[in-house]
Design an enzyme around this catalytic site. Structure first.
Site, PDB file in Angstrom:
ATOM      1  N   GLU A 254      71.473  67.886  39.824  1.00  0.00           N
ATOM      2  CA  GLU A 254      70.082  67.501  39.674  1.00  0.00           C
ATOM      3  C   GLU A 254      69.890  66.527  38.516  1.00  0.00           C
ATOM      4  O   GLU A 254      70.601  66.591  37.516  1.00  0.00           O
ATOM      5  CB  GLU A 254      69.231  68.752  39.440  1.00  0.00           C
ATOM      6  CG  GLU A 254      69.477  69.775  40.542  1.00  0.00           C
ATOM      7  CD  GLU A 254      68.501  70.937  40.533  1.00  0.00           C
ATOM      8  OE1 GLU A 254      68.525  71.700  41.495  1.00  0.00           O
ATOM      9  OE2 GLU A 254      67.730  71.084  39.580  1.00  0.00           O
TER      10      GLU A 254
ATOM     11  N   CYS B 125      67.075  62.824  32.472  1.00  0.00           N
ATOM     12  CA  CYS B 125      67.996  63.900  32.102  1.00  0.00           C
ATOM     13  C   CYS B 125      69.092  63.962  33.164  1.00  0.00           C
ATOM     14  O   CYS B 125      68.826  64.216  34.337  1.00  0.00           O
ATOM     15  CB  CYS B 125      67.199  65.203  32.043  1.00  0.00           C
ATOM     16  SG  CYS B 125      68.213  66.622  31.672  1.00  0.00           S
TER      17      CYS B 125
ATOM     18  N   CYS C   5      78.837  74.896  35.545  1.00  0.00           N
ATOM     19  CA  CYS C   5      79.296  74.811  34.153  1.00  0.00           C
ATOM     20  C   CYS C   5      80.130  76.045  33.837  1.00  0.00           C
ATOM     21  O   CYS C   5      79.795  77.150  34.241  1.00  0.00           O
ATOM     22  CB  CYS C   5      78.095  74.738  33.207  1.00  0.00           C
ATOM     23  SG  CYS C   5      78.581  74.569  31.470  1.00  0.00           S
TER      24      CYS C   5
ATOM     25  N   CYS D 292      76.619  80.238  29.319  1.00  0.00           N
ATOM     26  CA  CYS D 292      75.637  80.741  28.351  1.00  0.00           C
ATOM     27  C   CYS D 292      74.764  81.763  29.081  1.00  0.00           C
ATOM     28  O   CYS D 292      74.397  81.558  30.238  1.00  0.00           O
ATOM     29  CB  CYS D 292      74.788  79.593  27.806  1.00  0.00           C
ATOM     30  SG  CYS D 292      75.794  78.370  26.954  1.00  0.00           S
TER      31      CYS D 292
ATOM     32  N   CYS E 170      71.279  80.690  30.863  1.00  0.00           N
ATOM     33  CA  CYS E 170      71.227  79.401  31.572  1.00  0.00           C
ATOM     34  C   CYS E 170      71.580  79.574  33.043  1.00  0.00           C
ATOM     35  O   CYS E 170      72.629  80.130  33.370  1.00  0.00           O
ATOM     36  CB  CYS E 170      72.190  78.416  30.906  1.00  0.00           C
ATOM     37  SG  CYS E 170      72.359  76.871  31.819  1.00  0.00           S
TER      38      CYS E 170
ATOM     39  N   CYS F  97      64.398  72.702  31.521  1.00  0.00           N
ATOM     40  CA  CYS F  97      65.706  73.054  30.963  1.00  0.00           C
ATOM     41  C   CYS F  97      66.190  74.369  31.502  1.00  0.00           C
ATOM     42  O   CYS F  97      65.458  75.367  31.463  1.00  0.00           O
ATOM     43  CB  CYS F  97      65.566  73.315  29.462  1.00  0.00           C
ATOM     44  SG  CYS F  97      65.534  71.894  28.479  1.00  0.00           S
TER      45      CYS F  97
HETATM   46  N1  SAH Z   1      75.614  71.878  28.461  1.00  0.00           N
HETATM   47  C1  SAH Z   1      74.899  71.141  27.505  1.00  0.00           C
HETATM   48  C2  SAH Z   1      73.806  70.269  28.092  1.00  0.00           C
HETATM   49  C3  SAH Z   1      72.991  70.856  29.206  1.00  0.00           C
HETATM   50  S1  SAH Z   1      71.909  72.184  28.851  1.00  0.00           S
HETATM   51  C4  SAH Z   1      74.336  72.042  26.443  1.00  0.00           C
HETATM   52  O1  SAH Z   1      74.368  73.260  26.608  1.00  0.00           O
HETATM   53  O2  SAH Z   1      73.904  71.523  25.414  1.00  0.00           O
HETATM   54  C5  SAH Z   1      70.519  71.356  28.059  1.00  0.00           C
HETATM   55  C6  SAH Z   1      69.731  72.288  27.121  1.00  0.00           C
HETATM   56  O3  SAH Z   1      68.966  73.257  27.881  1.00  0.00           O
HETATM   57  C7  SAH Z   1      70.621  73.092  26.205  1.00  0.00           C
HETATM   58  O4  SAH Z   1      70.131  73.127  24.898  1.00  0.00           O
HETATM   59  C8  SAH Z   1      70.549  74.453  26.829  1.00  0.00           C
HETATM   60  O5  SAH Z   1      70.922  75.453  25.962  1.00  0.00           O
HETATM   61  C9  SAH Z   1      69.111  74.527  27.279  1.00  0.00           C
HETATM   62  N2  SAH Z   1      68.843  75.595  28.247  1.00  0.00           N
HETATM   63  C10 SAH Z   1      69.700  76.161  29.110  1.00  0.00           C
HETATM   64  N3  SAH Z   1      69.080  77.130  29.816  1.00  0.00           N
HETATM   65  C11 SAH Z   1      67.798  77.171  29.386  1.00  0.00           C
HETATM   66  C12 SAH Z   1      66.648  77.943  29.766  1.00  0.00           C
HETATM   67  N4  SAH Z   1      66.710  78.828  30.726  1.00  0.00           N
HETATM   68  N5  SAH Z   1      65.492  77.694  29.120  1.00  0.00           N
HETATM   69  C13 SAH Z   1      65.412  76.747  28.161  1.00  0.00           C
HETATM   70  N6  SAH Z   1      66.462  75.983  27.781  1.00  0.00           N
HETATM   71  C14 SAH Z   1      67.641  76.189  28.377  1.00  0.00           C
HETATM   72 FE1  SF4 Z   2      76.635  75.067  30.380  1.00  0.00          FE
HETATM   73 FE2  SF4 Z   2      74.107  75.901  30.544  1.00  0.00          FE
HETATM   74 FE3  SF4 Z   2      75.588  76.581  28.439  1.00  0.00          FE
HETATM   75 FE4  SF4 Z   2      74.802  74.022  28.726  1.00  0.00          FE
HETATM   76  S1  SF4 Z   2      73.482  75.808  28.399  1.00  0.00           S
HETATM   77  S2  SF4 Z   2      76.861  74.754  28.180  1.00  0.00           S
HETATM   78  S3  SF4 Z   2      74.852  73.836  30.971  1.00  0.00           S
HETATM   79  S4  SF4 Z   2      75.963  77.199  30.572  1.00  0.00           S
END
Ligand code: SAH
Ligand code: SF4
Length: 381
Positions: A95, A108, A115, A119, A122, A345
């Site tokens: 996306e 974005c 991934c 996390c 996420c 995000c």
């Molecule tokens: N993988 C990279 C970039 C993609 S995620 C990273 O983790 O930095 C982009 C941002 O969205 C990151 O700061 C991530 O932690 C945040 N993010 C992920 N899941 C989220 C959620 N459910 N609500 C708000 N931010 C989120």
């Molecule tokens: Fe991967 Fe989501 Fe963690 Fe970014 S926030 S590193 S996309 S698992």
């Protein structure tokens, strides 16, 4: 030669394009013409390249192609945010999100299908890792989004002014292709976006942060999310490999190497109710960030089904924000955008089903708008 064997010219950097034309026995300037045709004129058909002779066009048609990813779905949010779901070779989807905000337009971009960092908050992480995107698939997201806004040459200012690598995937775990695509974002013969308007966000792949500073001097954002190792180990499992002390040392090295004045690093901090949003966390964060060239961007958590977390209360976010700012840590709160089309995000999962039902369930909520130009480079996605 079958379609699959043709060289995709999309995603080749200036140097790679020059090497390609030299290998065809052509002069270097052909590479520069090609870059302009692809990225400035947004053309994917050799026949339309009027300053390329017929014989060369025929040769190119036989051995090369300009092939962006295929659009599976496109959505526009009530707030003007747009989202595209792209099909990628070998199955799966990624996306891309465009967030307009006054004269600024932030795209974005995704770097991987899924991934592996996983996390805990996420939704991309929850789907697991499928594969890296090619440089054509990464810059192809910019190409298709840009083309959907019409000719670049007819516009005073193009709608896409900023790019953030904050879509699906961990960009530093697909280093080579992400760097190639970011070089094209910067390249004058392609998008010519200034380095301070290109941001890479990482969960903290420490050795690659150093490597990035050898290749590019784009803006850096770190997904910090916790002020101590114990909590960060739970939220961002990569922290067990690269703990906070190592990560922050790498940030310091990066900012010292960046020559331009926008060298401060954005620390992203997702606000999770009852998990990382207490006054003690704010106090720890102030201490941890002392003497680092950083600003903090608080991201209200965006929910998704079975997330197991809730967004912090508005008052808790405001109190956290105030504590940080009062103690000299420049802090902003990210505006949630596009969540009625699951473009916020952490809501990017690359699927096209069940969208309407979820969209209705999740109300859009807008917090403080931040007025710091550079900080909004780090996208209110
Ligand atoms: N993988 C990279 C970039 C993609 S995620 C990273 O983790 O930095 C982009 C941002 O969205 C990151 O700061 C991530 O932690 C945040 N993010 C992920 N899941 C989220 C959620 N459910 N609500 C708000 N931010 C989120
Ligand atoms: Fe991967 Fe989501 Fe963690 Fe970014 S926030 S590193 S996309 S698992």
């Amino acid at each position: 030669m079958t379609e699959a064997e043709k060289t995709n010219l999309l995603g080749k950097t200036r140097e790679e394009m020059e090497a390609f034309f030299l290998s065809l026995g052509e002069k270097k300037y052909r590479a520069h013409q090609m870059l302009k045709w692809i990225y400035i004129h947004q053309v994917d058909d050799f026949e339309l390249m009027t300053d390329v002779g017929k014989a060369l066009r025929e040769k190119l048609r036989q051995v090369a192609e300009i092939r962006p990813p295929e659009i599976l779905h496109e959505g526009i949010s009530r707030d003007g945010t747009r989202k595209w779901v792209f099909k990628v070779d070998g199955g799966g989807a990624v996306e891309t999100v465009f967030i307009p905000d006054g004269r600024r337009g932030t795209l974005c971009v995704s770097s991987q299908v899924g991934c592996s960092v996983d996390c805990s908050f996420c939704s991309t992480g929850k789907q697991g890792f499928q594969r890296d995107l090619s440089s054509a698939e990464i810059i192809g997201q910019v190409w298709l989004a840009s083309r959907s806004f019409g000719p670049r040459t007819n516009l005073g200012q193009h709608p896409i002014t900023n790019v953030v690598m904050m879509g699906m995937g961990e960009p530093l775990l697909n280093f080579v292709n992400v760097v190639r695509a970011m070089k094209l974002m910067k390249e004058d013969l392609a998008y010519g976006i200034s380095k301070k308007r290109i941001t890479l966000s990482t969960s903290g792949v420490v050795p690659m942060i150093d490597k990035l500073s050898d290749e590019l001097d784009v803006s850096l954002a770190i997904s910090l999310h916790a002020p101590n190792d114990e909590l960060r180990n739970q939220l961002v499992p990569l922290n067990r490999k690269y703990p906070l002390a190592d990560l922050l040392a790498a940030c310091k090295r990066y900012s010292e190497k960046i020559p331009h004045k926008h060298k401060s690093i954005t620390m992203e901090y997702v606000m999770l109710k009852g998990i990382n949003d207490k006054p003690e966390h704010a106090r720890q964060l102030v201490k941890l960030m002392r003497n680092l060239p950083v600003k903090v961007n608080l991201i209200p958590f965006n929910p998704f089904p079975h997330a197991g977390y809730e967004r912090s209360e508005r008052n808790d976010i405001l109190a956290f924000h105030k504590h940080l700012n009062d103690n000299g840590l420049l802090t902003t709160i990210r505006t949630t955008r596009g969540d009625d089309i699951d473009a916020a995000c952490g809501q990017l999962v690359g699927d096209v089903v069940d969208r309407t039902r979820r969209s209705e369930r999740w109300r859009k909520e807008v917090f403080l708008r931040d007025s710091d130009d550079n900080d909004r480079t780090a996208a209110e996605v």
